[in-house]
Scaffold this active site. Sequence first.
Site, PDB file in Angstrom:
ATOM      1  N   ASP A  95      42.861 -32.185  28.869  1.00  0.00           N
ATOM      2  CA  ASP A  95      42.046 -32.985  27.955  1.00  0.00           C
ATOM      3  C   ASP A  95      42.753 -33.399  26.666  1.00  0.00           C
ATOM      4  O   ASP A  95      42.113 -33.590  25.639  1.00  0.00           O
ATOM      5  CB  ASP A  95      40.783 -32.195  27.591  1.00  0.00           C
ATOM      6  CG  ASP A  95      41.098 -30.758  27.180  1.00  0.00           C
ATOM      7  OD1 ASP A  95      42.219 -30.501  26.691  1.00  0.00           O
ATOM      8  OD2 ASP A  95      40.221 -29.888  27.339  1.00  0.00           O
ATOM      9  N   GLU A 131      38.985 -33.506  22.655  1.00  0.00           N
ATOM     10  CA  GLU A 131      39.160 -33.175  24.063  1.00  0.00           C
ATOM     11  C   GLU A 131      37.999 -33.576  24.960  1.00  0.00           C
ATOM     12  O   GLU A 131      38.199 -33.975  26.114  1.00  0.00           O
ATOM     13  CB  GLU A 131      39.433 -31.672  24.205  1.00  0.00           C
ATOM     14  CG  GLU A 131      40.827 -31.252  23.782  1.00  0.00           C
ATOM     15  CD  GLU A 131      40.979 -31.026  22.302  1.00  0.00           C
ATOM     16  OE1 GLU A 131      42.060 -30.559  21.879  1.00  0.00           O
ATOM     17  OE2 GLU A 131      40.023 -31.308  21.541  1.00  0.00           O
ATOM     18  N   HIS A 238      49.636 -21.440  13.987  1.00  0.00           N
ATOM     19  CA  HIS A 238      50.046 -22.777  14.430  1.00  0.00           C
ATOM     20  C   HIS A 238      50.839 -23.468  13.319  1.00  0.00           C
ATOM     21  O   HIS A 238      50.506 -23.339  12.133  1.00  0.00           O
ATOM     22  CB  HIS A 238      48.794 -23.590  14.773  1.00  0.00           C
ATOM     23  CG  HIS A 238      49.069 -24.829  15.574  1.00  0.00           C
ATOM     24  ND1 HIS A 238      49.532 -25.994  14.996  1.00  0.00           N
ATOM     25  CD2 HIS A 238      48.946 -25.097  16.893  1.00  0.00           C
ATOM     26  CE1 HIS A 238      49.667 -26.919  15.925  1.00  0.00           C
ATOM     27  NE2 HIS A 238      49.324 -26.393  17.088  1.00  0.00           N
TER      28      HIS A 238
END
Length: 364
Positions: A95, A131, A238
Amino acid sequence: MKILNIFGTRPEAVKMVPVIQALSAVDEVDNLVCVTAQHRELLDEVLTPFNIVPNYDLNLMKERQTLTELTAAALVGIGQVIQQSKPDWVLVHGDTATTLSASLAAFYNKVKVGHIEAGLRSYDKYQPFPEEINRKVATAIADYHFAPTELAKNQLINENIPQNTIFVTGNTGIDIISTTVKTGYQFRNKDIQNVNGKILLMTAHRRENWGEPLENICKAVKQLALDFPDITVVYPVHPNPVVKETVFSILANCTNIILTEPLNIFDMHNLMAKSYLVLTDSGGLQEEAPALDKPVVVLREVTERPEGETAGTLLLAGTNQQKIYNSVKILLTDQEKYNQMSTAKNPFGDGKAAKRIVEILLKK
């Protein structure tokens, strides 16, 4: 048969590696790989250990680029690759912006599309963002839909997707764990080489959680670390600057919280196997952790993997600070509840999804 596998992010790569390996073992398949590298460093950390060298690398990652810029660049670049390689099939996963662009580029070039991990739905177009819409576009285009579960299949049927194009295969993310988790594993990341005890593995980076939701998540985890000094929270952060700025501003000075760089897939899976539980807003970890008998506290308001809630492997905590705290506290203090979750059967697959996908492609 010429098959072009297209992906761009680390989670896609993790789940496409077993498919690429299975296809490469078939003599009658010309197996090609194209990466957009919308996550450059994170993607390479998966490809390199498995000796996967892309035939086409678009290298599209740019700092702080918008979804519009990324999607437009991917559409143009993938379109050129398809025109040059002339595949019989394009395989996409899940996605992402790459998934959407690759599906659309294949359609424009009248090439058949196989959608791996098809049929997931939250029924909220902004959660997860972007997504939910990306995968619905892929569904509209795909010729074959490789659904990980019966629920995903039924959701596709409810959208009037022909049943003879839907195949329940399990999730390919489960396949790879048997090759990455090893007894006596030595961690490569220096920050976690000596970590022991009651480890809480945490990831949080999703775009819809930027801002106040991520702040709430971090504040809840900070309070847990203070109230339960016997736990060690390991948070591979991240690299996106928006995420790093929030996380380090709240969690940087907690003695039992380890903030480290993203882990390679072997460190990540082996740390997960060593952990007590997992806190995450990731989709893949909701599937992988139960395969290692680890309860998952989901840091999202909705999940497109409700099979985990039904099976008892996932606990949906949302992004409310107190609810997150209470959800984790229950698992730290109620052994019966912990045992129920850690022994619940993983509903997302048996490790043979890639083999099934390849068999289906070869039969059709």
